[in-house]
Write an enzyme that holds these catalytic residues in place. Sequence first.
Site, PDB file in Angstrom:
ATOM      1  N   THR A 141       0.839  -1.195   0.000  1.00 20.63           N
ATOM      2  CA  THR A 141       0.000   0.000   0.000  1.00 20.63           C
ATOM      3  C   THR A 141       0.880   1.252   0.000  1.00 20.63           C
ATOM      4  O   THR A 141       1.947   1.274   0.616  1.00 20.63           O
ATOM      5  CB  THR A 141      -0.938   0.020   1.217  1.00 20.63           C
ATOM      6  N   ASP A 165      -5.245  -1.619   8.327  1.00 16.53           N
ATOM      7  CA  ASP A 165      -6.027  -2.779   8.766  1.00 16.53           C
ATOM      8  C   ASP A 165      -7.288  -2.928   7.921  1.00 16.53           C
ATOM      9  O   ASP A 165      -7.660  -4.029   7.510  1.00 16.53           O
ATOM     10  CB  ASP A 165      -6.420  -2.636  10.237  1.00 16.53           C
TER      11      ASP A 165
END
Length: 327
Positions: free
Chosen positions: A224, A258
Amino acid sequence: MHLAIAGSVATDHLQLFSGQFSDSLVPDQLDKLAVSFLVEDLDIRRGGCAANIAFALGSLGHRSTLVAAVGTDFAEQGYQAWLEKAGVDCSLVHVSATLHTALCTITTDDAHAQIVTFYPGAMSEARHIDVAAIHAERPIDVLLIGPDDPAGMQRHTRTARDAGIPFAADPSQQLAWADGELIADLVDGATFLFSNDYEAALIEKKTGWSAQDVQSRVGTRIVTRGKDGVSIFASDGSVLEVPAIPDVEAVDPTGVGDSFRAGFLAGVGAGLDHERSAQVGCTIAASVVETTGTQEYTLARESFLARLGGAYGQAAADEVGAALALS
Protein backbone atom coordinates in the site's frame (compact mmCIF):
# COMPACT_ATOMS: atom_id res chain seq x y z
CA MET A 1 -14.35 -19.16 3.05
CA HIS A 2 -13.17 -19.36 6.66
CA LEU A 3 -10.86 -16.45 7.44
CA ALA A 4 -9.08 -16.54 10.82
CA ILE A 5 -7.50 -13.27 12.00
CA ALA A 6 -4.61 -13.56 14.44
CA GLY A 7 -3.08 -10.51 16.08
CA SER A 8 -3.56 -7.80 18.64
CA VAL A 9 -6.69 -6.64 20.42
CA ALA A 10 -6.18 -3.35 22.25
CA THR A 11 -7.70 -0.20 23.61
CA ASP A 12 -6.49 2.84 21.66
CA HIS A 13 -5.77 6.19 23.31
CA LEU A 14 -5.73 8.62 20.37
CA GLN A 15 -4.15 12.06 20.86
CA LEU A 16 -3.76 15.02 18.50
CA PHE A 17 -0.72 17.29 18.50
CA SER A 18 -1.12 20.73 16.91
CA GLY A 19 2.18 21.09 15.09
CA GLN A 20 4.72 18.77 13.52
CA PHE A 21 6.98 16.38 15.42
CA SER A 22 9.78 17.12 12.96
CA ASP A 23 9.99 20.72 14.20
CA SER A 24 11.14 19.42 17.60
CA LEU A 25 13.75 16.99 16.31
CA VAL A 26 17.42 17.87 15.93
CA PRO A 27 18.90 15.31 13.53
CA ASP A 28 22.42 15.24 15.04
CA GLN A 29 21.08 15.06 18.61
CA LEU A 30 18.66 12.14 18.30
CA ASP A 31 20.81 10.00 20.60
CA LYS A 32 19.91 12.49 23.38
CA LEU A 33 16.25 12.76 22.46
CA ALA A 34 14.08 14.21 25.25
CA VAL A 35 10.94 15.89 23.98
CA SER A 36 7.44 16.48 25.30
CA PHE A 37 4.37 17.22 23.21
CA LEU A 38 1.31 18.98 24.64
CA VAL A 39 -1.72 17.35 23.03
CA GLU A 40 -5.09 18.99 22.56
CA ASP A 41 -7.40 15.99 22.56
CA LEU A 42 -7.77 12.47 23.96
CA ASP A 43 -10.08 9.94 22.36
CA ILE A 44 -10.36 6.44 23.85
CA ARG A 45 -11.35 3.84 21.25
CA ARG A 46 -11.42 0.14 20.62
CA GLY A 47 -8.51 -1.07 18.50
CA GLY A 48 -5.82 -3.64 17.87
CA CYS A 49 -4.89 -4.85 14.39
CA ALA A 50 -6.71 -8.19 14.52
CA ALA A 51 -9.84 -6.64 16.01
CA ASN A 52 -9.81 -3.84 13.43
CA ILE A 53 -9.51 -6.30 10.56
CA ALA A 54 -12.19 -8.63 11.94
CA PHE A 55 -14.54 -5.67 12.51
CA ALA A 56 -14.01 -4.43 8.95
CA LEU A 57 -14.64 -7.91 7.57
CA GLY A 58 -17.92 -7.99 9.51
CA SER A 59 -18.85 -4.60 8.08
CA LEU A 60 -18.36 -6.09 4.61
CA GLY A 61 -20.59 -9.05 5.44
CA HIS A 62 -17.88 -11.64 6.14
CA ARG A 63 -17.84 -13.42 9.51
CA SER A 64 -14.27 -14.21 10.57
CA THR A 65 -12.74 -15.91 13.59
CA LEU A 66 -10.71 -13.76 15.97
CA VAL A 67 -7.52 -15.49 17.14
CA ALA A 68 -6.13 -13.36 19.96
CA ALA A 69 -5.23 -13.13 23.64
CA VAL A 70 -7.15 -10.67 25.81
CA GLY A 71 -7.77 -9.84 29.46
CA THR A 72 -11.00 -10.28 31.41
CA ASP A 73 -11.70 -6.60 30.70
CA PHE A 74 -12.34 -7.57 27.04
CA ALA A 75 -15.74 -8.90 28.07
CA GLU A 76 -16.26 -6.74 31.16
CA GLN A 77 -15.91 -3.46 29.27
CA GLY A 78 -18.11 -4.55 26.38
CA TYR A 79 -15.46 -4.95 23.68
CA GLN A 80 -16.37 -8.58 23.04
CA ALA A 81 -20.07 -7.78 22.70
CA TRP A 82 -19.22 -4.93 20.33
CA LEU A 83 -17.27 -7.21 17.99
CA GLU A 84 -19.82 -10.00 18.15
CA LYS A 85 -22.56 -7.54 17.21
CA ALA A 86 -20.40 -6.56 14.22
CA GLY A 87 -20.30 -10.20 13.09
CA VAL A 88 -17.00 -11.39 14.58
CA ASP A 89 -16.64 -14.89 16.08
CA CYS A 90 -14.95 -14.31 19.46
CA SER A 91 -15.58 -17.78 20.85
CA LEU A 92 -11.96 -18.89 20.56
CA VAL A 93 -10.13 -15.91 22.08
CA HIS A 94 -7.67 -16.73 24.85
CA VAL A 95 -8.53 -14.92 28.09
CA SER A 96 -5.68 -14.18 30.50
CA ALA A 97 -6.41 -14.65 34.18
CA THR A 98 -3.93 -11.98 35.29
CA LEU A 99 -3.19 -9.44 32.54
CA HIS A 100 -5.19 -6.60 31.03
CA THR A 101 -5.98 -6.32 27.34
CA ALA A 102 -3.25 -4.49 25.44
CA LEU A 103 -3.14 -0.67 25.41
CA CYS A 104 -1.97 1.42 22.44
CA THR A 105 -1.27 5.17 22.72
CA ILE A 106 -1.10 6.98 19.38
CA THR A 107 -0.22 10.66 18.99
CA THR A 108 -0.78 12.17 15.53
CA ASP A 109 0.57 15.54 14.38
CA ASP A 110 -0.71 17.97 11.74
CA ALA A 111 1.30 16.19 9.02
CA HIS A 112 -0.32 12.87 10.03
CA ALA A 113 3.01 11.61 11.36
CA GLN A 114 2.48 9.36 14.38
CA ILE A 115 4.29 8.36 17.57
CA VAL A 116 3.00 5.09 19.02
CA THR A 117 3.65 3.32 22.32
CA PHE A 118 2.22 -0.10 23.02
CA TYR A 119 1.69 -2.05 26.25
CA PRO A 120 1.19 -5.72 25.28
CA GLY A 121 -0.46 -7.01 28.47
CA ALA A 122 -2.47 -10.16 27.74
CA MET A 123 -1.19 -10.17 24.17
CA SER A 124 1.97 -11.82 25.52
CA GLU A 125 -0.06 -15.00 26.04
CA ALA A 126 -0.89 -15.35 22.33
CA ARG A 127 1.97 -17.86 22.14
CA HIS A 128 -0.26 -20.30 24.01
CA ILE A 129 -2.93 -20.34 21.26
CA ASP A 130 -2.90 -23.52 19.17
CA VAL A 131 -3.90 -22.66 15.61
CA ALA A 132 -3.61 -26.34 14.65
CA ALA A 133 -6.41 -27.18 17.07
CA ILE A 134 -8.60 -24.44 15.60
CA HIS A 135 -7.85 -25.72 12.11
CA ALA A 136 -8.73 -29.29 13.13
CA GLU A 137 -12.09 -28.15 14.53
CA ARG A 138 -12.94 -25.86 11.62
CA PRO A 139 -10.54 -25.84 8.64
CA ILE A 140 -9.02 -22.41 8.00
CA ASP A 141 -8.88 -21.27 4.38
CA VAL A 142 -6.68 -18.23 5.07
CA LEU A 143 -5.00 -17.29 8.35
CA LEU A 144 -3.89 -13.67 8.62
CA ILE A 145 -0.98 -13.35 11.04
CA GLY A 146 -0.82 -9.72 12.13
CA PRO A 147 1.21 -7.81 14.75
CA ASP A 148 1.07 -9.76 17.99
CA ASP A 149 3.24 -11.32 20.65
CA PRO A 150 6.40 -12.15 18.63
CA ALA A 151 6.58 -15.74 19.92
CA GLY A 152 2.89 -16.11 19.09
CA MET A 153 3.40 -14.79 15.57
CA GLN A 154 6.27 -17.20 15.05
CA ARG A 155 4.29 -20.14 16.42
CA HIS A 156 1.27 -19.33 14.23
CA THR A 157 3.48 -18.99 11.14
CA ARG A 158 5.29 -22.27 11.69
CA THR A 159 2.02 -24.05 12.45
CA ALA A 160 0.50 -22.70 9.24
CA ARG A 161 3.46 -23.90 7.19
CA ASP A 162 3.51 -27.32 8.85
CA ALA A 163 -0.25 -27.81 8.57
CA GLY A 164 -0.50 -26.46 5.04
CA ILE A 165 -2.75 -23.56 6.05
CA PRO A 166 -2.53 -20.69 3.53
CA PHE A 167 -1.49 -17.61 5.47
CA ALA A 168 -1.22 -13.87 4.99
CA ALA A 169 1.87 -12.37 6.61
CA ASP A 170 1.28 -8.90 8.05
CA PRO A 171 4.19 -8.12 10.43
CA SER A 172 3.80 -4.31 10.00
CA GLN A 173 4.33 -2.63 13.41
CA GLN A 174 6.60 -5.43 14.64
CA LEU A 175 9.14 -4.81 11.89
CA ALA A 176 10.72 -1.86 13.70
CA TRP A 177 12.29 -3.97 16.44
CA ALA A 178 12.43 -7.46 14.83
CA ASP A 179 15.71 -8.71 13.42
CA GLY A 180 16.15 -10.08 9.92
CA GLU A 181 16.05 -13.71 10.99
CA LEU A 182 12.64 -13.34 12.65
CA ILE A 183 11.23 -11.30 9.77
CA ALA A 184 12.39 -13.93 7.29
CA ASP A 185 10.67 -16.64 9.32
CA LEU A 186 7.41 -14.66 9.45
CA VAL A 187 7.41 -13.98 5.71
CA ASP A 188 8.66 -17.23 4.16
CA GLY A 189 5.91 -19.28 2.54
CA ALA A 190 3.15 -16.69 2.87
CA THR A 191 0.33 -16.82 0.33
CA PHE A 192 -0.04 -13.05 0.76
CA LEU A 193 2.43 -10.53 2.17
CA PHE A 194 0.94 -7.20 3.25
CA SER A 195 3.05 -4.09 3.87
CA ASN A 196 3.14 -0.40 3.13
CA ASP A 197 5.99 0.94 0.99
CA TYR A 198 8.15 1.84 4.01
CA GLU A 199 7.63 -1.59 5.57
CA ALA A 200 8.47 -3.28 2.27
CA ALA A 201 11.81 -1.45 2.26
CA LEU A 202 12.38 -2.37 5.91
CA ILE A 203 11.79 -6.06 5.18
CA GLU A 204 14.41 -5.92 2.44
CA LYS A 205 16.91 -3.98 4.56
CA LYS A 206 16.68 -6.22 7.62
CA THR A 207 16.59 -9.57 5.81
CA GLY A 208 19.22 -8.57 3.25
CA TRP A 209 16.85 -9.75 0.53
CA SER A 210 16.10 -7.87 -2.66
CA ALA A 211 12.50 -7.27 -3.72
CA GLN A 212 12.91 -10.23 -6.06
CA ASP A 213 14.18 -12.40 -3.18
CA VAL A 214 11.12 -11.51 -1.12
CA GLN A 215 8.84 -12.23 -4.06
CA SER A 216 10.42 -15.65 -4.57
CA ARG A 217 9.43 -16.63 -1.02
CA VAL A 218 5.78 -15.57 -1.12
CA GLY A 219 2.79 -15.86 -3.40
CA THR A 220 1.45 -12.32 -3.80
CA ARG A 221 2.92 -9.12 -2.36
CA ILE A 222 0.48 -6.29 -1.66
CA VAL A 223 2.18 -2.94 -1.02
CA THR A 224 0.00 0.00 0.00
CA ARG A 225 1.20 3.51 -0.88
CA GLY A 226 -1.27 5.83 0.85
CA LYS A 227 -2.79 8.35 -1.53
CA ASP A 228 -0.82 6.76 -4.37
CA GLY A 229 -2.83 3.55 -4.16
CA VAL A 230 -1.69 -0.06 -4.06
CA SER A 231 0.83 -2.18 -5.96
CA ILE A 232 0.14 -5.90 -6.27
CA PHE A 233 3.09 -8.10 -7.24
CA ALA A 234 2.00 -11.55 -8.46
CA SER A 235 4.10 -14.70 -8.42
CA ASP A 236 4.24 -14.68 -12.24
CA GLY A 237 6.10 -11.37 -12.20
CA SER A 238 3.17 -9.20 -13.22
CA VAL A 239 2.44 -5.96 -11.36
CA LEU A 240 -1.01 -4.48 -10.91
CA GLU A 241 -1.45 -0.84 -9.86
CA VAL A 242 -4.74 0.13 -8.21
CA PRO A 243 -5.31 3.84 -7.54
CA ALA A 244 -6.62 5.10 -4.22
CA ILE A 245 -10.09 6.58 -3.85
CA PRO A 246 -9.88 10.28 -4.85
CA ASP A 247 -11.06 13.32 -2.91
CA VAL A 248 -10.65 11.76 0.53
CA GLU A 249 -10.91 14.15 3.46
CA ALA A 250 -8.36 12.61 5.80
CA VAL A 251 -9.11 12.94 9.51
CA ASP A 252 -7.17 10.12 11.21
CA PRO A 253 -4.89 7.54 9.52
CA THR A 254 -5.08 5.07 12.42
CA GLY A 255 -6.35 1.67 11.30
CA VAL A 256 -6.43 2.49 7.59
CA GLY A 257 -4.00 -0.30 6.72
CA ASP A 258 -6.03 -2.78 8.77
CA SER A 259 -9.21 -1.89 6.90
CA PHE A 260 -7.49 -2.26 3.54
CA ARG A 261 -6.34 -5.76 4.50
CA ALA A 262 -9.87 -6.65 5.52
CA GLY A 263 -11.30 -5.35 2.25
CA PHE A 264 -8.74 -7.27 0.23
CA LEU A 265 -9.38 -10.50 2.13
CA ALA A 266 -13.15 -10.01 1.95
CA GLY A 267 -12.81 -9.77 -1.80
CA VAL A 268 -10.62 -12.87 -1.99
CA GLY A 269 -13.03 -14.72 0.30
CA ALA A 270 -15.92 -13.80 -1.99
CA GLY A 271 -14.11 -15.05 -5.09
CA LEU A 272 -13.12 -11.68 -6.53
CA ASP A 273 -9.83 -11.25 -8.36
CA HIS A 274 -6.96 -9.26 -6.88
CA GLU A 275 -7.84 -6.03 -8.66
CA ARG A 276 -11.41 -6.01 -7.41
CA SER A 277 -10.28 -7.09 -3.95
CA ALA A 278 -7.83 -4.19 -3.78
CA GLN A 279 -10.57 -1.81 -4.92
CA VAL A 280 -12.75 -3.02 -2.04
CA GLY A 281 -9.80 -2.46 0.30
CA CYS A 282 -9.19 1.07 -0.97
CA THR A 283 -12.87 1.96 -0.65
CA ILE A 284 -13.24 0.85 2.96
CA ALA A 285 -9.88 2.46 3.79
CA ALA A 286 -11.28 5.79 2.57
CA SER A 287 -14.15 5.47 5.04
CA VAL A 288 -11.76 4.76 7.91
CA VAL A 289 -9.34 7.62 7.23
CA GLU A 290 -12.28 10.02 7.23
CA THR A 291 -13.28 8.88 10.74
CA THR A 292 -11.64 9.26 14.15
CA GLY A 293 -11.12 5.79 15.59
CA THR A 294 -10.53 2.46 13.89
CA GLN A 295 -14.01 0.96 14.32
CA GLU A 296 -16.28 4.01 14.40
CA TYR A 297 -17.33 4.05 10.75
CA THR A 298 -20.46 2.50 9.25
CA LEU A 299 -20.81 1.08 5.75
CA ALA A 300 -24.08 1.37 3.89
CA ARG A 301 -24.36 -0.82 0.81
CA GLU A 302 -25.64 1.83 -1.58
CA SER A 303 -23.15 4.56 -0.68
CA PHE A 304 -20.21 2.12 -0.48
CA LEU A 305 -20.88 0.72 -3.96
CA ALA A 306 -21.53 4.20 -5.35
CA ARG A 307 -18.15 5.38 -4.07
CA LEU A 308 -16.40 2.31 -5.43
CA GLY A 309 -18.14 2.66 -8.77
CA GLY A 310 -17.30 6.36 -8.97
CA ALA A 311 -13.60 5.54 -8.64
CA TYR A 312 -13.34 2.28 -10.54
CA GLY A 313 -16.36 2.10 -12.83
CA GLN A 314 -19.85 0.66 -12.75
CA ALA A 315 -18.66 -2.80 -13.78
CA ALA A 316 -16.49 -2.93 -10.67
CA ALA A 317 -19.40 -1.85 -8.46
CA ASP A 318 -21.67 -4.47 -10.02
CA GLU A 319 -19.15 -7.29 -9.47
CA VAL A 320 -18.44 -6.26 -5.89
CA GLY A 321 -22.11 -5.79 -5.12
CA ALA A 322 -22.91 -9.28 -6.38
CA ALA A 323 -20.08 -10.84 -4.37
CA LEU A 324 -20.24 -9.11 -0.98
CA ALA A 325 -23.12 -9.38 1.51
CA LEU A 326 -23.08 -5.70 2.46
CA SER A 327 -26.14 -4.70 4.46
